[in-house]
Write a protein that holds these residues in place. Structure first.
Motif, mmCIF file in Angstrom:
data_model
loop_
_atom_site.group_PDB
_atom_site.id
_atom_site.type_symbol
_atom_site.label_atom_id
_atom_site.label_comp_id
_atom_site.label_asym_id
_atom_site.label_seq_id
_atom_site.Cartn_x
_atom_site.Cartn_y
_atom_site.Cartn_z
ATOM 1 N N SER A 22 0.845 -1.398 0.199
ATOM 2 C CA SER A 22 -0.031 0.228 0.207
ATOM 3 C C SER A 22 0.829 1.171 -0.068
ATOM 4 O O SER A 22 1.985 1.417 0.698
ATOM 5 C CB SER A 22 -0.828 0.122 1.005
ATOM 6 N N GLY A 23 0.599 2.146 -0.902
ATOM 7 C CA GLY A 23 1.531 3.436 -0.976
ATOM 8 C C GLY A 23 1.865 3.509 -2.393
ATOM 9 O O GLY A 23 2.541 4.545 -2.669
ATOM 10 N N CYS A 26 -1.048 3.091 -6.223
ATOM 11 C CA CYS A 26 -2.186 2.569 -5.704
ATOM 12 C C CYS A 26 -3.183 3.851 -5.259
ATOM 13 O O CYS A 26 -4.256 3.583 -4.811
ATOM 14 C CB CYS A 26 -2.236 1.577 -4.751
ATOM 15 N N ARG A 27 -2.803 5.054 -5.613
ATOM 16 C CA ARG A 27 -3.449 6.256 -5.170
ATOM 17 C C ARG A 27 -4.770 6.472 -6.119
ATOM 18 O O ARG A 27 -5.882 6.821 -5.542
ATOM 19 C CB ARG A 27 -2.792 7.571 -5.144
ATOM 20 N N THR A 45 -5.254 -0.961 -2.378
ATOM 21 C CA THR A 45 -5.297 0.451 -2.323
ATOM 22 C C THR A 45 -4.308 1.320 -1.675
ATOM 23 O O THR A 45 -3.736 0.825 -0.553
ATOM 24 C CB THR A 45 -6.703 1.180 -2.134
ATOM 25 N N LYS A 46 -4.211 2.532 -1.844
ATOM 26 C CA LYS A 46 -3.497 3.394 -0.959
ATOM 27 C C LYS A 46 -4.345 3.548 0.474
ATOM 28 O O LYS A 46 -5.407 3.599 0.285
ATOM 29 C CB LYS A 46 -3.504 4.876 -1.609
ATOM 30 N N SER A 47 -3.301 3.691 1.314
ATOM 31 C CA SER A 47 -4.216 4.153 2.743
ATOM 32 C C SER A 47 -4.985 5.117 2.921
ATOM 33 O O SER A 47 -4.567 6.266 2.473
ATOM 34 C CB SER A 47 -3.087 3.980 3.872
ATOM 35 N N CYS A 48 -6.304 4.973 3.143
ATOM 36 C CA CYS A 48 -7.310 6.038 3.176
ATOM 37 C C CYS A 48 -7.727 6.652 4.331
ATOM 38 O O CYS A 48 -7.565 6.035 5.506
ATOM 39 C CB CYS A 48 -8.428 5.640 2.134
ATOM 40 N N ASN A 76 -3.932 10.954 -0.668
ATOM 41 C CA ASN A 76 -5.122 9.793 -0.764
ATOM 42 C C ASN A 76 -6.097 10.725 -1.112
ATOM 43 O O ASN A 76 -6.221 11.816 -0.980
ATOM 44 C CB ASN A 76 -5.331 8.871 0.148
ATOM 45 N N TYR A 82 -12.136 5.134 -2.918
ATOM 46 C CA TYR A 82 -11.645 3.805 -2.869
ATOM 47 C C TYR A 82 -12.778 2.745 -2.656
ATOM 48 O O TYR A 82 -12.831 1.403 -3.224
ATOM 49 C CB TYR A 82 -10.490 3.366 -1.965
ATOM 50 N N TYR A 276 7.876 0.988 -7.374
ATOM 51 C CA TYR A 276 7.961 2.376 -7.397
ATOM 52 C C TYR A 276 8.853 2.595 -8.455
ATOM 53 O O TYR A 276 8.816 3.461 -9.298
ATOM 54 C CB TYR A 276 8.227 3.138 -6.137
#
Length: 312
Positions: A22-23, A26-27, A45-48, A76, A82, A276
């Protein structure tokens, strides 16, 4: 010999044990779609947070010779973005979806999980107890009483299977203390080890400056620098929580490191810094290298060596 990289866990099936941390990539929905179309075995997903966040000021990420340092600050699009993505995600393609949750407070986290519970989607939440890069927000995972209080509240509002992402621990007593907390919750199905090593400082000698701006240059260390710490955390939590799954994360740049994580007890493996820097093609390359290594050792399946690390 045909190599089988598939994994069945938590009622899910994955053709490969590899997916994004996550991070990373995936934003936004287009990034998540690229992951879903890649050779990754799953998508997270990105941490929301409850509301959208722009994150910390730039520069907030720097590549290093053996990894990276970052202080992103949870940029995010807000949890509704999300959850909308989770509603329209194509679960039929056989790639599980995980939704990372990192509220700015316990109440935020519970609000997000309550909404996710009401939607009753086939995705699984990974609750982030370990973001080191938000100024003024401590890592919940280092406060064992606060972690227990949050988990008590989570299981009251979210009755289904979930997981947590942990910070790195550095002392056997702390492995014991967090494992004691986690094993009290039967619906806690997995723990992800590890988030970045928090509050590192990297200096540019020529400019006499820190490499990143937020928090006066302090940021989370990732990549090959953290591999030994990640492996220790994977093995120690796999030992202490044999009836739960451990998701290995940290320092995977080739099939060899993915093999190490699984040998230490990981069920599946997340990839961060390498993804990344390289992009989604990393999944196909690392899976091929893992298969080749397994073939050279005579292992056809991941179960054949998972958790079997020895000592001399």
């Amino acid at each position: 010999m045909e190599i089988d990289l598939s994994v069945s866990w938590l009622g899910l099936s994955m053709a490969s044990p590899l997916f994004n941390a996550s991070g990373v990539m995936c934003r936004h929905a287009d990034e998540l779609d690229r992951l879903a179309a890649s050779c990754a075995g799953a998508v997270i997903t990105k941490s929301c947070t409850l509301e959208p966040r722009a994150g910390n000021p730039e520069p907030r990420y720097a590549a290093l010779p053996f990894g990276s340092i970052n202080s992103m600050g949870l940029p995010n699009e807000g949890f509704r973005y999300y959850l909308d993505y989770a509603r329209r995600y194509d679960y039929g393609r056989g790639k599980p979806l995980f939704v990372s949750v990192s509220g700015m407070s316990a109440d935020e986290t519970l609000t997000i999980l309550g909404e996710l519970a009401r939607l009753d989607l086939p995705c699984l939440p990974e609750v982030n107890l370990s973001c080191p890069n938000v100024p003024g927000k401590p890592q919940t995972g280092y406060d064992f009483a606060a972690s227990a209080a949050l988990l008590d509240a989570i299981v009251r509002i979210y009755p289904k299977t979930f997981g947590v992402k942990l910070p790195p621990y550095f002392d056997p007593v702390h492995f014991d203390m967090m494992a004691d907390v986690l094993r009290a919750y039967p619906t806690l199905g997995f723990v992800t080890c590890i988030n970045s090593i928090g509050n590192a400082l990297v200096v540019d000698v020529e400019r006499e400056l820190a490499l990143i701006r937020p928090k006066d240059g302090l940021g989370g260390l990732g990549g090959s620098y953290v591999l030994p710490t990640a492996l220790a955390n994977v093995r120690e939590f796999a030992r202490r929580l044999p009836d739960r799954h451990v998701v290995g994360c940290g320092g995977v740049t080739s099939g060899a490191e993915a093999f190490m994580h699984i040998l230490c007890g990981a069920t599946v493996v997340q990839i961060g810094t390498c993804l990344y820097e390289e992009g989604p093609g990393a999944f196909e390359r690392i899976a091929a290298e893992l298969s080749a290594l397994m073939r050279s050792k005579g292992y056809r399946t991941l179960d054949a060596f998972r958790g079997r690390l020895g000592t001399p």
